[in-house]
Design a protein around this motif. Structure first.
Motif, short mmCIF file in Angstrom:
data_model
loop_
_atom_site.label_atom_id
_atom_site.label_comp_id
_atom_site.label_asym_id
_atom_site.label_seq_id
_atom_site.Cartn_x
_atom_site.Cartn_y
_atom_site.Cartn_z
N ASN A 220 31.31 48.15 48.58
CA ASN A 220 31.48 48.18 47.13
C ASN A 220 32.23 46.92 46.65
OD1 ASN A 220 31.52 49.13 44.47
ND2 ASN A 220 33.54 50.07 44.77
N ILE A 221 31.54 46.03 45.95
CA ILE A 221 32.14 44.83 45.39
C ILE A 221 32.34 45.04 43.89
CG2 ILE A 221 31.84 42.36 44.97
CD1 ILE A 221 32.35 43.06 47.89
N THR A 222 33.55 44.81 43.42
CA THR A 222 33.89 45.06 42.02
C THR A 222 34.12 43.76 41.27
OG1 THR A 222 36.28 45.14 42.40
CG2 THR A 222 35.03 47.19 42.76
N THR A 223 34.22 43.87 39.96
CA THR A 223 34.54 42.68 39.14
C THR A 223 35.91 42.13 39.53
OG1 THR A 223 35.44 44.14 37.42
CG2 THR A 223 33.16 43.41 37.18
N GLU A 224 36.82 43.01 39.96
CA GLU A 224 38.15 42.55 40.36
C GLU A 224 38.05 41.64 41.58
OE1 GLU A 224 41.95 42.07 39.25
OE2 GLU A 224 40.46 43.33 38.24
N ASP A 225 37.13 41.93 42.47
CA ASP A 225 36.92 41.05 43.63
C ASP A 225 36.50 39.66 43.19
OD1 ASP A 225 37.43 43.05 45.61
OD2 ASP A 225 35.43 43.87 45.28
N TYR A 226 35.66 39.59 42.17
CA TYR A 226 35.21 38.28 41.68
C TYR A 226 36.35 37.56 40.99
CZ TYR A 226 31.86 34.74 40.29
OH TYR A 226 31.19 33.54 40.16
N HIS A 227 37.09 38.27 40.13
CA HIS A 227 38.24 37.64 39.48
C HIS A 227 39.22 37.10 40.52
CE1 HIS A 227 37.05 38.89 35.53
NE2 HIS A 227 37.24 40.18 35.74
N ASN A 228 39.44 37.86 41.58
CA ASN A 228 40.38 37.44 42.61
C ASN A 228 39.92 36.15 43.29
OD1 ASN A 228 42.02 39.63 42.11
ND2 ASN A 228 41.20 40.87 43.77
N SER A 229 38.62 36.03 43.50
CA SER A 229 38.10 34.82 44.15
C SER A 229 38.24 33.61 43.23
CB SER A 229 36.64 35.03 44.54
OG SER A 229 36.54 36.00 45.57
N VAL A 230 37.99 33.80 41.93
CA VAL A 230 38.20 32.70 40.97
C VAL A 230 39.67 32.32 40.95
CG1 VAL A 230 38.02 32.00 38.55
CG2 VAL A 230 36.21 33.40 39.57
N ASP A 231 40.55 33.32 40.95
CA ASP A 231 41.99 33.05 40.95
C ASP A 231 42.41 32.31 42.21
OD1 ASP A 231 42.23 34.30 38.52
OD2 ASP A 231 43.04 36.18 39.32
N LYS A 232 41.83 32.68 43.34
CA LYS A 232 42.15 31.98 44.60
C LYS A 232 41.77 30.51 44.51
CE LYS A 232 43.72 32.84 47.91
NZ LYS A 232 45.06 32.53 48.51
N LEU A 233 40.59 30.23 43.95
CA LEU A 233 40.16 28.84 43.80
C LEU A 233 41.11 28.09 42.86
CD1 LEU A 233 38.16 26.60 44.39
CD2 LEU A 233 36.69 27.50 42.58
N THR A 234 41.53 28.72 41.78
CA THR A 234 42.50 28.10 40.87
C THR A 234 43.81 27.80 41.60
OG1 THR A 234 41.57 29.23 38.94
CG2 THR A 234 43.82 28.41 38.73
N GLU A 235 44.26 28.75 42.39
CA GLU A 235 45.50 28.57 43.16
C GLU A 235 45.41 27.35 44.08
OE1 GLU A 235 47.06 30.70 47.13
OE2 GLU A 235 46.75 32.09 45.45
N VAL A 236 44.28 27.20 44.76
CA VAL A 236 44.10 26.07 45.67
C VAL A 236 44.02 24.76 44.89
CG1 VAL A 236 42.58 25.04 47.41
CG2 VAL A 236 43.05 27.49 47.45
N MET A 237 43.34 24.78 43.74
CA MET A 237 43.25 23.56 42.93
C MET A 237 44.61 23.12 42.41
SD MET A 237 39.71 23.59 40.77
CE MET A 237 39.78 25.22 40.08
N ILE A 238 45.46 24.08 42.04
CA ILE A 238 46.81 23.74 41.60
C ILE A 238 47.58 23.11 42.77
CG2 ILE A 238 49.02 24.70 40.86
CD1 ILE A 238 47.41 26.83 39.31
N HIS A 239 47.44 23.70 43.95
CA HIS A 239 48.11 23.15 45.14
C HIS A 239 47.65 21.73 45.43
CE1 HIS A 239 48.32 22.35 49.51
NE2 HIS A 239 49.49 22.95 49.42
N ASP A 240 46.35 21.49 45.29
CA ASP A 240 45.79 20.17 45.62
C ASP A 240 45.95 19.15 44.49
OD1 ASP A 240 45.04 21.16 48.06
OD2 ASP A 240 42.92 21.38 47.58
N ILE A 241 46.37 19.59 43.31
CA ILE A 241 46.59 18.73 42.13
C ILE A 241 45.32 17.94 41.78
CG2 ILE A 241 48.20 17.20 40.95
CD1 ILE A 241 50.22 17.60 43.11
N PHE A 242 44.27 18.65 41.46
CA PHE A 242 43.04 17.99 41.03
C PHE A 242 43.16 17.59 39.56
CE2 PHE A 242 41.21 20.25 44.70
CZ PHE A 242 40.51 19.20 45.28
N SER A 243 42.55 16.47 39.23
CA SER A 243 42.53 16.02 37.85
C SER A 243 41.67 16.97 37.02
CB SER A 243 41.97 14.61 37.75
OG SER A 243 40.58 14.60 38.03
N PRO A 244 41.87 17.00 35.69
CA PRO A 244 41.07 17.91 34.85
C PRO A 244 39.55 17.72 35.00
CG PRO A 244 42.98 17.18 33.64
CD PRO A 244 42.97 16.39 34.92
N PRO A 245 39.02 16.49 35.00
CA PRO A 245 37.57 16.36 35.17
C PRO A 245 37.08 16.90 36.51
CG PRO A 245 38.49 14.31 34.32
CD PRO A 245 39.64 15.16 34.75
#
Length: 443
Positions: A27-52
């Protein structure tokens, strides 16, 4: 004795067989998808990617998930032959029993790990999910994995042909010039201009990076009474007036809420380090999440909303950066320090790229249009996106009003002239309108 042993063996076999037959799909829920997007955001903040660059990182995983989910969907259309360079995908490893939600999440993660520096962080997240899914239903997991990776492989191949790799070796911005209107690095880090070749990327929806080329900014002039000088003095005077109100003024709260600058440099004695924040695109991805949760959107609509928003954000950066390095306009901070007040500093730290047009304005205008098309106008929401960064919630009566505030915040922050804000917002609205009209998601 042998007879009893044989009976026990049969019973054990029947129990195991019965259990296997009763295994339920994962059973995959919308919360699972939100969590994966949040994980990617977390890694991008760690890596300090530029806005573009961050905008590109959001777009491809969402497209991979969307395509995995919607190759043969009754309600949603594939983006094949709709997005630039994306042909119809091959989908030979799915049948009626394939867990498409699980496959789409696998595709999302597989593409995401190819876009970040800290690949091991995404891989560790993936492996923990894989381990759990295998335990729940090995067969369901394997079928979904085969299909998800089949789609992600094709998205990655398309992604790798967008000219991003080629821009890594293109020339830096040339700061040596006698032109007094030309952008130059700003305090405190005096970083070089980021992504001067971003307009060379293949857009997702735009016909070209220059499709929404904005009107020219007011002609550069330091003569009193000219349009440009009036805008320069407006930045100076408004910021001084805001400071006089005190640190708890509404204008400062607005500026800080929409800052979204991953390049903020903090000086501590002899040390300088970056204060990590989300990008403006990430802020609008966060608003998309809020809207999905507030409306209890199902899995398919959630993936659709993220995908459409990320497309608008990504093309907004391509469109905006095309103008930034065409006009190469100097920032208010530089001129104020040179000609008006050597000690003056903006309320927000000036980001490292030319002034015109305002990236926040373009991105916010584009995002607000696609989110309005998905969730409706007058969609009131509480924006909690900045809570993890110590900033309080702000409430808005619509996405468009949020976009207007985001744009205006750049004047209050002291980092943009009014023309960049107003023209940039119109530029973004035009782009978002194009995404709504040109790309057909719903059947």
């Amino acid at each position: 004795m042998k007879h009893t042993s044989s009976i026990l063996s049969v019973i054990i076999f029947l129990i195991c067989f019965s259990c296997k037959k009763e295994e339920l799909p994962i059973n995959i829920t919308t919360e699972d998808y939100h969590n994966s997007v949040d994980k990617l955001t977390e890694v991008m903040i760690h890596d300090i990617f530029s806005p573009p660059v961050a905008s590109r990182i959001y777009a491809y995983p969402n497209i991979a998930a969307y395509e995995t989910l919607n190759q043969n969907n009754a309600s949603y259309k594939s983006l094949g032959n709709q997005l630039n360079g994306l042909t119809k995908l091959k989908s030979e490893k799915a049948d009626a029993s394939t867990n498409l939600k699980l496959a789409s999440l696998i595709a999302y993660i597989d593409v995401a790990k190819e876009l970040v520096f800290s690949k091991e962080r995404i891989t560790a997240y993936r492996d923990s999910l894989y381990s759990n899914w295998k335990t729940l239903n090995h067969e369901d997991f394997n079928k979904a994995k085969d299909f998800g990776l089949e789609i992600s492989e094709q998205i990655i191949a398309w992604m790798n042909a967008d000219n991003y790799a080629e821009t890594r070796t293109m020339p830096d911005y040339n700061i040596y010039t006698d032109d007094p209107s030309r952008w130059e690095p700003t305090p405190p880090a005096y970083m070089k201009g980021i992504e001067p070749s971003w307009n060379k990327l293949r857009p997702f929806v735009l016909d070209s990076a220059a499709q929404f080329k904005p009107i020219t900014h007011p002609k550069f002039s330091l003569e009193k009474g000219t349009a440009f000088h009036n805008e320069l003095m407006e930045v100076f005077n408004i910021n001084n007036a805001i400071r006089a109100k005190g640190d708890d003024s509404e204008e400062i709260a607005m500026a800080r809420f929409w800052d979204c600058n991953p390049f903020v440099s903090v000086n501590k004695g002899h040390f300088m380090f970056a204060k990590k924040k989300i990008t403006p695109g990430a802020h609008w991805i966060g608003i998309c999440k809020i809207a999905c949760k507030q409306t209890n959107s199902d899995f398919e609509k959630t993936v659709y909303a993220y995908t459409k928003t990320s497309l608008a954000v990504a093309d907004a950066f391509i469109s905006c950066w095309d103008e930034k390095y065409r006009s190469n306009l100097i920032r208010p901070e530089t001129l104020i320090n040179k000609y008006i007040d050597l000690e003056w500093a903006p309320i927000l730290q000036t980001p490292p790229f030319p002034e015109y047009t305002s990236g926040h304005s373009v991105v916010s205008g584009a995002s607000s249009e696609v989110l309005t098309e998905i969730f409706g106008d007058n969609f009131a929401f509480d924006d909690t996106t900045e809570l993890p960064f110590g900033l309080p919630m702000r409430s808005f009566k619509s996405f468009r009003l949020a976009a207007k505030e985001a744009a205006l915040s750049r004047l209050y922050g002291g980092i943009h002239y009014r023309a960049a804000i107003e023209v940039g917002l119109d530029q973004g609205i035009a782009l978002g309108t194009l995404v709504n009209a040109k790309i057909s998601f719903l059947k």
